[in-house]
Design a protein around this motif. Structure first.
Motif, PDB file in Angstrom:
ATOM      1  N   THR A 125       0.815  -1.215   0.000  1.00  0.00           N
ATOM      2  CA  THR A 125       0.000   0.000   0.000  1.00  0.00           C
ATOM      3  C   THR A 125       0.852   1.269   0.000  1.00  0.00           C
ATOM      4  O   THR A 125       0.304   2.370  -0.091  1.00  0.00           O
ATOM      5  CB  THR A 125      -0.941   0.024   1.217  1.00  0.00           C
ATOM      6  OG1 THR A 125      -0.155  -0.047   2.415  1.00  0.00           O
ATOM      7  CG2 THR A 125      -1.904  -1.153   1.192  1.00  0.00           C
ATOM      8  N   PHE A 153      -5.639  -4.255   4.837  1.00  0.00           N
ATOM      9  CA  PHE A 153      -6.455  -3.923   3.667  1.00  0.00           C
ATOM     10  C   PHE A 153      -7.808  -3.442   4.161  1.00  0.00           C
ATOM     11  O   PHE A 153      -8.414  -4.051   5.044  1.00  0.00           O
ATOM     12  CB  PHE A 153      -6.653  -5.144   2.772  1.00  0.00           C
ATOM     13  CG  PHE A 153      -5.379  -5.686   2.191  1.00  0.00           C
ATOM     14  CD1 PHE A 153      -4.705  -4.989   1.208  1.00  0.00           C
ATOM     15  CD2 PHE A 153      -4.864  -6.879   2.639  1.00  0.00           C
ATOM     16  CE1 PHE A 153      -3.522  -5.485   0.672  1.00  0.00           C
ATOM     17  CE2 PHE A 153      -3.683  -7.388   2.114  1.00  0.00           C
ATOM     18  CZ  PHE A 153      -3.010  -6.690   1.124  1.00  0.00           C
ATOM     19  N   GLY A 154      -8.288  -2.354   3.591  1.00  0.00           N
ATOM     20  CA  GLY A 154      -9.561  -1.797   4.022  1.00  0.00           C
ATOM     21  C   GLY A 154     -10.735  -2.694   3.692  1.00  0.00           C
ATOM     22  O   GLY A 154     -10.715  -3.443   2.718  1.00  0.00           O
ATOM     23  N   GLN A 155     -11.780  -2.621   4.523  1.00  0.00           N
ATOM     24  CA  GLN A 155     -13.014  -3.354   4.276  1.00  0.00           C
ATOM     25  C   GLN A 155     -13.752  -2.716   3.096  1.00  0.00           C
ATOM     26  O   GLN A 155     -13.713  -1.494   2.911  1.00  0.00           O
ATOM     27  CB  GLN A 155     -13.903  -3.332   5.518  1.00  0.00           C
ATOM     28  CG  GLN A 155     -13.289  -3.995   6.732  1.00  0.00           C
ATOM     29  CD  GLN A 155     -13.173  -5.490   6.566  1.00  0.00           C
ATOM     30  OE1 GLN A 155     -14.092  -6.139   6.086  1.00  0.00           O
ATOM     31  NE2 GLN A 155     -12.044  -6.055   6.964  1.00  0.00           N
ATOM     32  N   THR A 156     -14.430  -3.529   2.327  1.00  0.00           N
ATOM     33  CA  THR A 156     -15.125  -3.006   1.150  1.00  0.00           C
ATOM     34  C   THR A 156     -16.512  -2.460   1.474  1.00  0.00           C
ATOM     35  O   THR A 156     -17.050  -1.648   0.717  1.00  0.00           O
ATOM     36  CB  THR A 156     -15.263  -4.111   0.080  1.00  0.00           C
ATOM     37  OG1 THR A 156     -15.923  -5.247   0.656  1.00  0.00           O
ATOM     38  CG2 THR A 156     -13.889  -4.532  -0.426  1.00  0.00           C
ATOM     39  N   ALA A 161     -15.997  -0.446   7.391  1.00  0.00           N
ATOM     40  CA  ALA A 161     -15.530   0.346   6.250  1.00  0.00           C
ATOM     41  C   ALA A 161     -15.751   1.832   6.485  1.00  0.00           C
ATOM     42  O   ALA A 161     -14.904   2.665   6.133  1.00  0.00           O
ATOM     43  CB  ALA A 161     -16.232  -0.110   4.982  1.00  0.00           C
ATOM     44  N   SER A 178      -6.277   2.405   4.674  1.00  0.00           N
ATOM     45  CA  SER A 178      -7.582   1.762   4.706  1.00  0.00           C
ATOM     46  C   SER A 178      -8.311   1.941   3.388  1.00  0.00           C
ATOM     47  O   SER A 178      -9.280   1.234   3.096  1.00  0.00           O
ATOM     48  CB  SER A 178      -8.435   2.329   5.853  1.00  0.00           C
ATOM     49  OG  SER A 178      -7.879   1.979   7.101  1.00  0.00           O
ATOM     50  N   LYS A 181      -7.972  -1.585  -0.963  1.00  0.00           N
ATOM     51  CA  LYS A 181      -8.747  -2.807  -0.758  1.00  0.00           C
ATOM     52  C   LYS A 181      -8.052  -4.002  -1.407  1.00  0.00           C
ATOM     53  O   LYS A 181      -7.386  -3.854  -2.439  1.00  0.00           O
ATOM     54  CB  LYS A 181     -10.159  -2.669  -1.350  1.00  0.00           C
ATOM     55  CG  LYS A 181     -10.851  -1.353  -1.075  1.00  0.00           C
ATOM     56  CD  LYS A 181     -11.143  -1.115   0.383  1.00  0.00           C
ATOM     57  CE  LYS A 181     -11.944   0.163   0.581  1.00  0.00           C
ATOM     58  NZ  LYS A 181     -12.158   0.507   2.000  1.00  0.00           N
ATOM     59  N   SER A 182      -8.263  -5.162  -0.835  1.00  0.00           N
ATOM     60  CA  SER A 182      -7.685  -6.379  -1.415  1.00  0.00           C
ATOM     61  C   SER A 182      -8.285  -6.687  -2.781  1.00  0.00           C
ATOM     62  O   SER A 182      -7.675  -7.402  -3.587  1.00  0.00           O
ATOM     63  CB  SER A 182      -7.884  -7.574  -0.478  1.00  0.00           C
ATOM     64  OG  SER A 182      -9.266  -7.846  -0.284  1.00  0.00           O
ATOM     65  N   THR A 183      -9.457  -6.135  -3.059  1.00  0.00           N
ATOM     66  CA  THR A 183     -10.086  -6.351  -4.375  1.00  0.00           C
ATOM     67  C   THR A 183      -9.227  -5.782  -5.503  1.00  0.00           C
ATOM     68  O   THR A 183      -9.293  -6.260  -6.633  1.00  0.00           O
ATOM     69  CB  THR A 183     -11.483  -5.711  -4.413  1.00  0.00           C
ATOM     70  OG1 THR A 183     -11.390  -4.348  -3.940  1.00  0.00           O
ATOM     71  CG2 THR A 183     -12.453  -6.469  -3.528  1.00  0.00           C
TER      72      THR A 183
END
Length: 217
Positions: A125, A153-156, A161, A178, A181-183
């Motif tokens: 990041t 990794f931030g929550q989606t 979030a 944050s 995102k892992s996405t």
């Protein structure tokens, strides 16, 4: 295993200055907080084989978690960080650490398929071009090997979030985004034909995650 080094881009200059300021206090601030996640990342990497690249090795906090049978190379943008890592290696006689070099993770100076796994802890990041770094990790890992990331990794979605959005400026100051995102990494994996193994929570309370991907044979 080394190929011709590549020149780092101008965007790395400010990062080097920041790391130089952080180097003297880095261990005190991060050691105990990040140790469980670092140990989990090392365990996942070692399961792939002995030849490991630590991308963004910093002051070498996790070098002691590898078994003596490993062959570990570490790279970092900061010479100030690496000086401390080298001192640890000498003081604690880490014979499994075979090299610590100044290197931009977006321009790795290693040959293709040099490693069984690439580990990047609390790094992805922060780099100016995460996708470029991931592509370099993919290049230097062997077919069937893994890329292992330890990071926040931030929550989606959901209430967590929303809280993360509020505290994002504070997280950024200490190196955790944050907003990342892992996405985003999943999308990169799909685009590059990489098997996305998954994201597993780790200490503290799932704030950090271990993300794993496998290079297809």
């Amino acid at each position: 295993m080394l190929s011709e080094p590549r020149e780092a881009g101008p965007s790395t200059a400010l990062m080097r200055k920041a790391y130089a300021r952080w180097a003297p206090v880095y261990d005190v601030v991060y050691d105990k907080l990040t140790e469980p996640a670092a140990r989990d990342a090392v365990e996942a990497a070692v399961a792939c084989g002995p030849r490991i690249l630590e991308a963004g090795v910093g002051t070498g906090l996790s070098l002691g978690y590898y078994p003596s049978t490993s062959f570990v190379c570490g790279v970092d943008l900061s010479e100030d960080m690496l000086k401390r890592a080298r001192a640890k290696v000498l003081r604690r006689r880490f014979t499994h650490v075979r090299g610590l070099q100044v290197m931009d993770v977006c321009r790795l100076g290693y040959a293709d398929a040099s490693f069984d796994a690439v580990v990047a802890q609390f790094l992805i990041t922060l780099v100016p071009d995460p996708e470029a770094a991931l592509s370099e990790f993919l290049r230097v890992v062997r077919p069937g090997g893994e890329i292992v990331l330890a990071n926040h990794f931030g929550q989606t979605a959901g209430p967590v979030a929303k809280v993360e959005e509020i505290v994002a400026p504070l997280c950024t100051k200490i190196g955790w985004s944050s907003a990342f995102k892992s996405t985003r990494i999943e999308a990169w994996a799909r685009a590059h034909g990489v098997d996305f193994i998954g994201v597993a929570p780790t200490f503290p309370g799932g704030f950090f995650k271990i993300l794993r991907m496998r290079k297809r044979g």
